[in-house]
Design an enzyme around this catalytic site. Sequence first.
Site, mmCIF file in Angstrom:
data_model
loop_
_atom_site.group_PDB
_atom_site.id
_atom_site.type_symbol
_atom_site.label_atom_id
_atom_site.label_comp_id
_atom_site.label_asym_id
_atom_site.label_seq_id
_atom_site.Cartn_x
_atom_site.Cartn_y
_atom_site.Cartn_z
ATOM 1 N N GLU A 264 0.885 -1.664 -0.179
ATOM 2 C CA GLU A 264 0.329 0.013 -0.099
ATOM 3 C C GLU A 264 0.674 0.897 -0.112
ATOM 4 O O GLU A 264 1.461 1.623 0.903
ATOM 5 C CB GLU A 264 -1.059 0.043 1.491
ATOM 6 C CG GLU A 264 -2.483 -1.577 1.118
ATOM 7 C CD GLU A 264 -3.074 -1.026 0.177
ATOM 8 O OE1 GLU A 264 -3.323 -0.314 -0.242
ATOM 9 O OE2 GLU A 264 -3.773 -2.237 0.287
ATOM 10 N N CYS A 298 -2.666 9.303 2.080
ATOM 11 C CA CYS A 298 -1.861 9.017 0.563
ATOM 12 C C CYS A 298 -3.129 8.756 -0.526
ATOM 13 O O CYS A 298 -2.776 9.056 -0.854
ATOM 14 C CB CYS A 298 -1.421 7.110 0.079
ATOM 15 S SG CYS A 298 -3.369 6.120 1.121
#
Length: 491
Positions: A264, A298
């Site tokens: 991720e 993110c």
Amino acid sequence: MSSVVTPDRETAVLGRVPTGLFLAGRWRPAAAGGVMPVEDPSTGERIAEVADADVADARSALDAAVAAQGAWAATAPRDRGEILRRAFELVTARAEDLALLMTLEMGKALAESRAEIAYAAEFLRWFSEEAVRISGRWSVAPNGATRLLTMKQPVGPCLFITPWNFPMAMGTRKIGPAVAAGCTMVVKPASATPLSMLALAGIMAEAGLPDGVLNVVTTSRSGPVMREVLGDPRLRKLSFTGSTEVGRTLVEASAAQLLRVSMELGGNAPFIVLADADLDAAVDGAMLAKMRNMGEACTAANRFLVHESLAEEFTGRLAERMAALVVGRGVEDGVDVGPLIDAASREKVAGLVSDAVDRGATVVTGGTPVGQRGYFYAPTVLADVPPGSRVLAEEIFGPVAPVTTFGTDDEAIALANRSEFGLVCYVYTRDLSRAVHTAEALESGMVGVNQGVVSNPAAPFGGVKHSGFGREGGAEGIEEYLEVKYVGMAL
Ligand code: NAP
């Protein structure tokens, strides 16, 4: 500014957090006795010291996970689910203290820490429910002669490496499905924010997780200490959340043992406002997509691509909202925006802004550091940001909104896809058909249509391209921790 939290309460919450390594169900100092500091980024002051593990400690953590794996895999799914459910309830009951702890080590405003605790707890609840839904299938081979049975089994001992920006949720997003699937694990939280994970480890034990299933290693030497675990043939899986740069080195390191890997990684989310967008909704969504976690997410909107007919009004309204945000220590009353995590992050953000300005961008609001101590940076809007500016290509990880314009939908899609990253895209339009066509054409793992937040424990979170691979959450999340075994049966 007044504080909603007294210094005594800060001290009490910090005093309750375990600061050792959590190995085989026990709190221990590092074998070599090392400790490392934890800082409050809003003051730059040391608030705690935690154990600083070395290679021998990491090996002990994996020993514990390996020793616990067999019995844990054989535990009834309902029992695994009940432990997660109890952990969900404990985290929820202690949300106030956990939120304060998170604000102290990471800086975000208390309201944001509360939201993260609720989000983190939701992964424990979601996967408590998924634990009892692991299934296989049965079919007749095409020639009718044999039967095909598939079963799903835990991958085995896992290594989890997590970032500082969501110190608890990035942990429960991995721990929840791993516990549900019957895997054991070693968790290494970010060295800037170890306290939330240590508090969570205590709660997992209290919820009944057997010794050795979850082990936590805090270290200031992440590279060498993690290499020891990654090179061990007993490890079966690595799940990493963090930067693309570190992720790439970990993928290389995991090749030797051919680990199952989930990554991720970073993002560079475009926020597209099409010509027919509802501007009120777009500005509300932009504030969420940009300012959640001070832009240190993110999923943060990194590039605002606004149709040329709306750009001026959108930019003005966004700047007004950004300028009204209150910057300060996250524990203070009325604060919206906390500090960045450290001095280097603030310098990076300032560098991206000055690069854009040097190339001709206009600062509509912000554009400067704030305060004498801590790592604060003003909420910033940049207009007319020219192509080629670093702020459009790199992950900003700060409260800066660069705005550029486009003429046609195809142009917007081409601009959005012009990035090595592919985590999430946001698109605002009132036209369902345009929304679907745009969502289909965007190169990303997730798309938010008329919404500025996509994170949801019931949905598969993850990216494509340099944003990584694998999915966390949703029905998909548990699959990362399961192997499929096929049994062929001749009759
Ligand atoms: P980072 O520097 O990559 O660090 C992430 C974790 O990796 C930390 O625990 C860090 O430990 C550890 N680490 C660093 N170097 C290592 C090495 N050589 N070997 C093993 N571990 C190592 O990222 P960050 O600054 O903490 O987090 C921000 C990044 O995470 C951003 O790029 C953001 O986009 C990404 N992120 C992605 C997602 C997603 O779901 N896609 C979610 C959140 C964040 P230390 O703390 O000791 O350096």
